[in-house]
Design a protein around this motif. Structure first.
Motif, short mmCIF file in Angstrom:
data_model
loop_
_atom_site.label_atom_id
_atom_site.label_comp_id
_atom_site.label_asym_id
_atom_site.label_seq_id
_atom_site.Cartn_x
_atom_site.Cartn_y
_atom_site.Cartn_z
N GLY A 196 0.78 -1.23 0.00
CA GLY A 196 0.00 0.00 0.00
C GLY A 196 0.81 1.27 0.00
O GLY A 196 0.24 2.37 0.07
N GLY A 197 2.14 1.17 -0.11
CA GLY A 197 2.98 2.35 -0.11
C GLY A 197 3.12 2.96 -1.49
O GLY A 197 2.77 2.36 -2.51
N ALA A 198 3.65 4.18 -1.53
CA ALA A 198 3.86 4.90 -2.79
C ALA A 198 5.35 4.86 -3.14
O ALA A 198 6.21 5.16 -2.30
N ALA A 199 5.66 4.51 -4.39
CA ALA A 199 7.04 4.43 -4.84
C ALA A 199 7.25 5.29 -6.09
O ALA A 199 6.39 5.34 -6.97
N THR A 200 8.39 5.96 -6.15
CA THR A 200 8.81 6.74 -7.31
C THR A 200 10.06 6.08 -7.87
O THR A 200 11.01 5.80 -7.13
N TYR A 201 10.06 5.81 -9.18
CA TYR A 201 11.14 5.05 -9.80
C TYR A 201 11.98 5.93 -10.72
O TYR A 201 11.45 6.76 -11.46
N PHE A 202 13.29 5.67 -10.70
CA PHE A 202 14.21 6.31 -11.66
C PHE A 202 14.99 5.22 -12.38
O PHE A 202 15.57 4.33 -11.76
N GLY A 203 15.01 5.32 -13.71
CA GLY A 203 15.66 4.30 -14.53
C GLY A 203 14.66 3.64 -15.46
O GLY A 203 13.47 3.95 -15.46
N LYS A 204 15.17 2.74 -16.27
CA LYS A 204 14.34 2.02 -17.24
C LYS A 204 13.31 1.15 -16.51
O LYS A 204 13.64 0.54 -15.51
N PRO A 205 12.06 1.09 -16.97
CA PRO A 205 11.50 1.60 -18.22
C PRO A 205 10.83 2.97 -18.10
O PRO A 205 10.07 3.36 -18.97
N HIS A 206 11.09 3.67 -17.04
CA HIS A 206 10.36 4.91 -16.75
C HIS A 206 10.90 6.08 -17.58
O HIS A 206 12.10 6.22 -17.79
N GLY A 207 9.99 6.94 -18.00
CA GLY A 207 10.27 7.95 -19.01
C GLY A 207 11.38 8.95 -18.74
O GLY A 207 12.13 9.28 -19.66
N PRO A 208 11.50 9.50 -17.51
CA PRO A 208 12.46 10.59 -17.31
C PRO A 208 13.89 10.28 -17.76
O PRO A 208 14.56 11.15 -18.33
N VAL A 209 14.35 9.05 -17.54
CA VAL A 209 15.74 8.75 -17.87
C VAL A 209 15.98 8.77 -19.39
O VAL A 209 17.08 9.08 -19.86
N TYR A 210 14.92 8.50 -20.17
CA TYR A 210 15.07 8.52 -21.63
C TYR A 210 15.20 9.95 -22.16
O TYR A 210 15.90 10.18 -23.15
N GLY A 211 14.52 10.88 -21.52
CA GLY A 211 14.68 12.27 -21.91
C GLY A 211 16.11 12.74 -21.69
O GLY A 211 16.70 13.44 -22.54
N ILE A 212 16.69 12.35 -20.55
CA ILE A 212 18.09 12.68 -20.28
C ILE A 212 18.99 12.00 -21.30
O ILE A 212 19.95 12.58 -21.80
N ALA A 213 18.67 10.73 -21.64
CA ALA A 213 19.48 9.97 -22.59
C ALA A 213 19.49 10.62 -23.97
O ALA A 213 20.54 10.71 -24.62
N ARG A 214 18.34 11.08 -24.44
CA ARG A 214 18.28 11.75 -25.74
C ARG A 214 19.16 13.00 -25.74
O ARG A 214 19.84 13.29 -26.72
N HIS A 215 19.10 13.74 -24.65
CA HIS A 215 19.91 14.96 -24.57
C HIS A 215 21.39 14.60 -24.58
O HIS A 215 22.20 15.28 -25.24
N ARG A 216 21.77 13.55 -23.87
CA ARG A 216 23.17 13.12 -23.84
C ARG A 216 23.64 12.69 -25.22
O ARG A 216 24.77 12.98 -25.63
N LEU A 217 22.78 11.97 -25.95
CA LEU A 217 23.14 11.55 -27.30
C LEU A 217 23.35 12.76 -28.22
O LEU A 217 24.24 12.75 -29.07
N MET A 218 22.53 13.78 -28.03
CA MET A 218 22.68 14.99 -28.83
C MET A 218 24.01 15.67 -28.51
O MET A 218 24.71 16.14 -29.41
#
Length: 292
Positions: free
Chosen positions: A193-215
Protein backbone atom coordinates in the motif's frame (compact mmCIF):
# COMPACT_ATOMS: atom_id res chain seq x y z
CA UNK A 1 0.04 -9.37 -28.33
CA UNK A 2 -0.02 -13.08 -29.12
CA UNK A 3 2.76 -15.64 -28.93
CA UNK A 4 2.82 -16.21 -32.70
CA UNK A 5 4.54 -12.88 -33.34
CA UNK A 6 8.04 -13.99 -34.21
CA UNK A 7 11.21 -12.14 -33.24
CA UNK A 8 14.03 -12.58 -35.79
CA UNK A 9 17.11 -14.28 -34.37
CA UNK A 10 20.25 -12.72 -35.81
CA UNK A 11 23.79 -14.17 -35.71
CA UNK A 12 25.46 -10.82 -35.09
CA UNK A 13 24.74 -7.14 -34.57
CA UNK A 14 26.24 -6.34 -37.99
CA UNK A 15 23.04 -7.72 -39.53
CA UNK A 16 21.09 -4.62 -38.41
CA UNK A 17 23.76 -2.10 -37.36
CA UNK A 18 23.48 0.02 -40.51
CA UNK A 19 19.89 0.98 -39.59
CA UNK A 20 20.96 2.92 -36.51
CA UNK A 21 23.05 5.93 -35.55
CA UNK A 22 23.04 5.38 -31.79
CA UNK A 23 22.66 2.70 -29.15
CA UNK A 24 21.19 2.93 -25.69
CA UNK A 25 23.00 -0.13 -24.41
CA UNK A 26 22.29 -1.89 -21.14
CA UNK A 27 25.28 -2.89 -19.03
CA UNK A 28 24.61 -5.73 -16.58
CA UNK A 29 23.49 -8.80 -18.53
CA UNK A 30 24.63 -7.37 -21.87
CA UNK A 31 28.23 -6.25 -21.34
CA UNK A 32 29.02 -8.41 -18.32
CA UNK A 33 27.54 -10.89 -15.85
CA UNK A 34 28.60 -9.05 -12.73
CA UNK A 35 32.06 -10.61 -12.71
CA UNK A 36 33.52 -10.47 -16.23
CA UNK A 37 32.77 -9.16 -19.70
CA UNK A 38 31.06 -11.41 -22.22
CA UNK A 39 33.38 -12.41 -25.08
CA UNK A 40 33.10 -10.21 -28.17
CA UNK A 41 30.89 -7.50 -26.70
CA UNK A 42 33.55 -4.77 -26.53
CA UNK A 43 34.63 -5.54 -30.10
CA UNK A 44 31.02 -5.26 -31.32
CA UNK A 45 30.60 -1.83 -29.77
CA UNK A 46 33.98 -0.66 -31.07
CA UNK A 47 33.08 -1.73 -34.60
CA UNK A 48 29.75 0.12 -34.40
CA UNK A 49 31.57 3.26 -33.26
CA UNK A 50 34.16 2.85 -36.03
CA UNK A 51 31.30 3.01 -38.54
CA UNK A 52 30.22 6.37 -37.08
CA UNK A 53 27.73 5.07 -34.52
CA UNK A 54 27.38 6.44 -31.00
CA UNK A 55 27.06 4.30 -27.85
CA UNK A 56 25.50 5.56 -24.63
CA UNK A 57 25.54 2.96 -21.89
CA UNK A 58 22.20 3.20 -20.08
CA UNK A 59 22.26 1.35 -16.79
CA UNK A 60 19.87 0.91 -13.89
CA UNK A 61 22.88 0.96 -11.55
CA UNK A 62 21.94 2.99 -8.47
CA UNK A 63 25.31 4.75 -8.44
CA UNK A 64 26.68 7.83 -10.21
CA UNK A 65 27.95 7.02 -13.70
CA UNK A 66 31.40 8.39 -12.79
CA UNK A 67 32.03 5.19 -10.82
CA UNK A 68 31.42 2.80 -13.72
CA UNK A 69 34.37 3.29 -16.12
CA UNK A 70 36.93 1.88 -13.68
CA UNK A 71 34.69 -1.10 -12.91
CA UNK A 72 34.09 -1.78 -16.60
CA UNK A 73 37.80 -1.55 -17.33
CA UNK A 74 38.53 -4.16 -14.66
CA UNK A 75 35.99 -6.49 -16.28
CA UNK A 76 37.58 -6.10 -19.71
CA UNK A 77 35.41 -3.38 -21.27
CA UNK A 78 37.63 -0.46 -22.37
CA UNK A 79 36.49 3.14 -22.71
CA UNK A 80 36.86 2.78 -26.50
CA UNK A 81 33.66 0.70 -26.49
CA UNK A 82 31.35 3.60 -25.58
CA UNK A 83 30.88 7.36 -25.77
CA UNK A 84 29.19 7.96 -22.43
CA UNK A 85 27.35 6.44 -19.48
CA UNK A 86 24.02 7.35 -17.90
CA UNK A 87 22.73 5.55 -14.80
CA UNK A 88 19.50 5.55 -12.86
CA UNK A 89 21.74 6.79 -10.05
CA UNK A 90 22.40 9.97 -12.04
CA UNK A 91 18.67 10.59 -12.44
CA UNK A 92 18.03 9.75 -8.78
CA UNK A 93 20.74 12.16 -7.68
CA UNK A 94 19.12 15.01 -9.61
CA UNK A 95 15.86 14.23 -7.81
CA UNK A 96 17.54 14.12 -4.39
CA UNK A 97 19.06 17.53 -5.03
CA UNK A 98 15.58 18.94 -5.65
CA UNK A 99 14.58 18.04 -2.06
CA UNK A 100 11.09 17.20 -3.29
CA UNK A 101 10.59 14.79 -0.38
CA UNK A 102 12.71 16.81 2.04
CA UNK A 103 16.24 16.37 3.31
CA UNK A 104 15.89 13.54 5.84
CA UNK A 105 16.36 10.16 4.16
CA UNK A 106 16.42 6.59 5.41
CA UNK A 107 18.64 4.64 3.03
CA UNK A 108 18.19 0.92 2.37
CA UNK A 109 21.11 -0.51 0.45
CA UNK A 110 24.79 -1.42 0.66
CA UNK A 111 27.45 1.08 1.68
CA UNK A 112 28.94 1.04 -1.82
CA UNK A 113 25.92 3.09 -2.98
CA UNK A 114 26.51 5.97 -0.53
CA UNK A 115 28.29 8.18 -3.13
CA UNK A 116 24.80 8.71 -4.57
CA UNK A 117 24.19 11.23 -1.77
CA UNK A 118 27.37 13.27 -2.27
CA UNK A 119 26.59 16.94 -2.85
CA UNK A 120 22.82 16.55 -2.46
CA UNK A 121 22.47 18.16 1.01
CA UNK A 122 20.33 15.20 2.02
CA UNK A 123 20.94 13.82 5.51
CA UNK A 124 20.97 10.08 6.18
CA UNK A 125 18.89 9.31 9.26
CA UNK A 126 17.33 6.26 10.92
CA UNK A 127 13.83 5.21 9.94
CA UNK A 128 12.19 6.93 12.93
CA UNK A 129 13.41 10.36 11.80
CA UNK A 130 13.03 9.94 8.03
CA UNK A 131 10.81 11.95 5.73
CA UNK A 132 11.30 9.47 2.89
CA UNK A 133 13.07 6.22 2.00
CA UNK A 134 15.62 5.64 -0.75
CA UNK A 135 16.22 2.05 -1.81
CA UNK A 136 19.30 1.13 -3.84
CA UNK A 137 19.00 -2.60 -3.07
CA UNK A 138 18.99 -4.94 -0.09
CA UNK A 139 21.56 -4.22 2.60
CA UNK A 140 23.14 -7.61 1.80
CA UNK A 141 22.06 -8.77 -1.65
CA UNK A 142 24.00 -12.02 -1.28
CA UNK A 143 21.45 -13.37 1.19
CA UNK A 144 18.48 -10.97 1.40
CA UNK A 145 15.32 -10.63 -0.65
CA UNK A 146 12.06 -8.66 -0.45
CA UNK A 147 10.49 -10.84 2.22
CA UNK A 148 13.24 -9.87 4.65
CA UNK A 149 11.78 -6.35 4.56
CA UNK A 150 8.07 -7.12 4.88
CA UNK A 151 7.81 -6.34 8.60
CA UNK A 152 9.79 -3.11 8.32
CA UNK A 153 7.93 -1.99 5.21
CA UNK A 154 4.59 -2.58 6.93
CA UNK A 155 5.66 -0.05 9.59
CA UNK A 156 6.95 2.46 7.04
CA UNK A 157 3.84 2.22 4.85
CA UNK A 158 1.67 2.84 7.92
CA UNK A 159 3.56 6.10 8.43
CA UNK A 160 2.92 7.13 4.83
CA UNK A 161 6.59 7.54 3.92
CA UNK A 162 7.23 7.80 0.17
CA UNK A 163 9.84 5.44 -1.27
CA UNK A 164 12.33 6.35 -4.00
CA UNK A 165 13.66 3.42 -6.03
CA UNK A 166 17.06 4.03 -7.62
CA UNK A 167 17.11 0.77 -9.58
CA UNK A 168 13.86 -0.61 -11.04
CA UNK A 169 15.46 -3.99 -11.86
CA UNK A 170 13.92 -6.94 -10.01
CA UNK A 171 16.89 -9.30 -10.30
CA UNK A 172 20.26 -9.35 -12.06
CA UNK A 173 22.94 -11.92 -12.67
CA UNK A 174 26.01 -12.16 -10.48
CA UNK A 175 28.08 -14.87 -12.07
CA UNK A 176 25.79 -17.93 -12.20
CA UNK A 177 23.38 -16.57 -9.56
CA UNK A 178 20.45 -14.18 -9.60
CA UNK A 179 20.32 -11.51 -6.89
CA UNK A 180 17.51 -9.18 -5.88
CA UNK A 181 17.62 -5.47 -6.77
CA UNK A 182 15.86 -2.38 -5.46
CA UNK A 183 12.92 -2.90 -7.83
CA UNK A 184 11.94 -6.08 -6.00
CA UNK A 185 11.80 -4.19 -2.71
CA UNK A 186 9.86 -1.28 -4.22
CA UNK A 187 7.33 -3.70 -5.68
CA UNK A 188 6.70 -5.17 -2.23
CA UNK A 189 6.35 -1.67 -0.77
CA UNK A 190 3.63 -0.90 -3.30
CA UNK A 191 1.91 -4.24 -2.69
CA UNK A 192 1.70 -3.27 0.98
CA UNK A 193 0.00 0.00 0.00
CA UNK A 194 2.98 2.35 -0.11
CA UNK A 195 3.86 4.90 -2.79
CA UNK A 196 7.04 4.43 -4.84
CA UNK A 197 8.81 6.74 -7.31
CA UNK A 198 11.14 5.05 -9.80
CA UNK A 199 14.21 6.31 -11.66
CA UNK A 200 15.66 4.30 -14.53
CA UNK A 201 14.34 2.02 -17.24
CA UNK A 202 11.50 1.60 -18.22
CA UNK A 203 10.36 4.91 -16.75
CA UNK A 204 10.27 7.95 -19.01
CA UNK A 205 12.46 10.59 -17.31
CA UNK A 206 15.74 8.75 -17.87
CA UNK A 207 15.07 8.52 -21.63
CA UNK A 208 14.68 12.27 -21.91
CA UNK A 209 18.09 12.68 -20.28
CA UNK A 210 19.48 9.97 -22.59
CA UNK A 211 18.28 11.75 -25.74
CA UNK A 212 19.91 14.96 -24.57
CA UNK A 213 23.17 13.12 -23.84
CA UNK A 214 23.14 11.55 -27.30
CA UNK A 215 22.68 14.99 -28.83
CA UNK A 216 25.67 16.26 -26.87
CA UNK A 217 27.76 13.26 -27.98
CA UNK A 218 26.82 13.43 -31.67
CA UNK A 219 26.47 17.19 -32.02
CA UNK A 220 22.96 16.86 -33.42
CA UNK A 221 19.54 15.50 -32.46
CA UNK A 222 19.22 11.81 -33.35
CA UNK A 223 15.72 10.76 -34.50
CA UNK A 224 14.10 8.04 -32.41
CA UNK A 225 13.90 5.87 -35.53
CA UNK A 226 17.71 5.82 -35.62
CA UNK A 227 18.14 4.84 -31.95
CA UNK A 228 18.31 1.19 -30.86
CA UNK A 229 17.85 0.06 -27.25
CA UNK A 230 19.92 -3.03 -26.45
CA UNK A 231 19.12 -5.03 -23.34
CA UNK A 232 18.37 -8.34 -21.67
CA UNK A 233 15.53 -7.05 -19.49
CA UNK A 234 12.07 -7.45 -20.98
CA UNK A 235 10.24 -5.40 -18.30
CA UNK A 236 12.96 -2.72 -18.26
CA UNK A 237 15.01 -2.45 -21.48
CA UNK A 238 12.42 -3.70 -23.96
CA UNK A 239 9.37 -2.26 -22.22
CA UNK A 240 11.13 1.09 -21.94
CA UNK A 241 12.02 1.03 -25.63
CA UNK A 242 8.42 0.29 -26.57
CA UNK A 243 7.13 3.07 -24.34
CA UNK A 244 9.49 5.54 -25.98
CA UNK A 245 8.76 4.43 -29.54
CA UNK A 246 12.29 3.21 -30.25
CA UNK A 247 13.45 -0.17 -31.54
CA UNK A 248 14.75 -2.83 -29.19
CA UNK A 249 17.35 -5.58 -29.58
CA UNK A 250 16.69 -8.35 -27.05
CA UNK A 251 19.78 -10.10 -25.65
CA UNK A 252 18.40 -13.50 -24.66
CA UNK A 253 21.48 -14.82 -22.84
CA UNK A 254 21.06 -12.54 -19.83
CA UNK A 255 18.37 -12.59 -17.18
CA UNK A 256 15.83 -14.36 -19.44
CA UNK A 257 18.22 -17.09 -20.63
CA UNK A 258 16.44 -20.06 -19.04
CA UNK A 259 13.08 -18.95 -20.45
CA UNK A 260 14.51 -18.91 -23.99
CA UNK A 261 15.77 -22.50 -24.05
CA UNK A 262 18.09 -24.97 -22.28
CA UNK A 263 21.24 -23.60 -23.97
CA UNK A 264 21.83 -19.87 -23.29
CA UNK A 265 23.97 -19.61 -26.42
CA UNK A 266 21.27 -21.06 -28.71
CA UNK A 267 17.85 -19.56 -27.92
CA UNK A 268 14.79 -21.24 -29.38
CA UNK A 269 12.78 -18.95 -31.64
CA UNK A 270 9.38 -20.12 -30.39
CA UNK A 271 10.36 -19.54 -26.75
CA UNK A 272 11.81 -16.10 -27.53
CA UNK A 273 8.52 -15.18 -29.20
CA UNK A 274 6.61 -16.51 -26.20
CA UNK A 275 8.50 -14.55 -23.55
CA UNK A 276 8.34 -11.37 -25.61
CA UNK A 277 4.60 -11.79 -26.09
CA UNK A 278 4.20 -12.42 -22.37
CA UNK A 279 5.95 -9.13 -21.66
CA UNK A 280 3.91 -7.36 -24.39
CA UNK A 281 6.99 -6.25 -26.31
CA UNK A 282 8.11 -6.76 -29.91
CA UNK A 283 11.87 -6.33 -30.36
CA UNK A 284 13.14 -5.90 -33.91
CA UNK A 285 15.58 -8.77 -33.34
CA UNK A 286 17.10 -11.05 -30.71
CA UNK A 287 20.49 -12.67 -30.20
CA UNK A 288 22.09 -14.56 -27.30
CA UNK A 289 25.07 -12.21 -26.89
CA UNK A 290 25.98 -8.81 -28.29
CA UNK A 291 28.61 -9.80 -30.85
CA UNK A 292 29.38 -8.26 -34.21
Amino acid sequence: MTADKSVPLIPGFSAIADRYDALLCDVWGVLHNGREAYPGVAEALEKFRAKGGHVLLLSNAPRPSTELPAMLQRMGIPSTAYDGILTSGDATREFLTSHTFGRACYHIGPERDLPLFDGTNVSLVDEDHAGFILVTGPFNDEVEGPEDYREQFTRLVARGLPLVCANPDIVVERGPRHIYCAGALARLYEELGGAATYFGKPHGPVYGIARHRLMEISGRPIPDTHILAVGDGLPTDMKGAKGQGIDGLFITGGIAATACGPDPEHPQAELVAKVCAGADVQPVAAMPRLIW
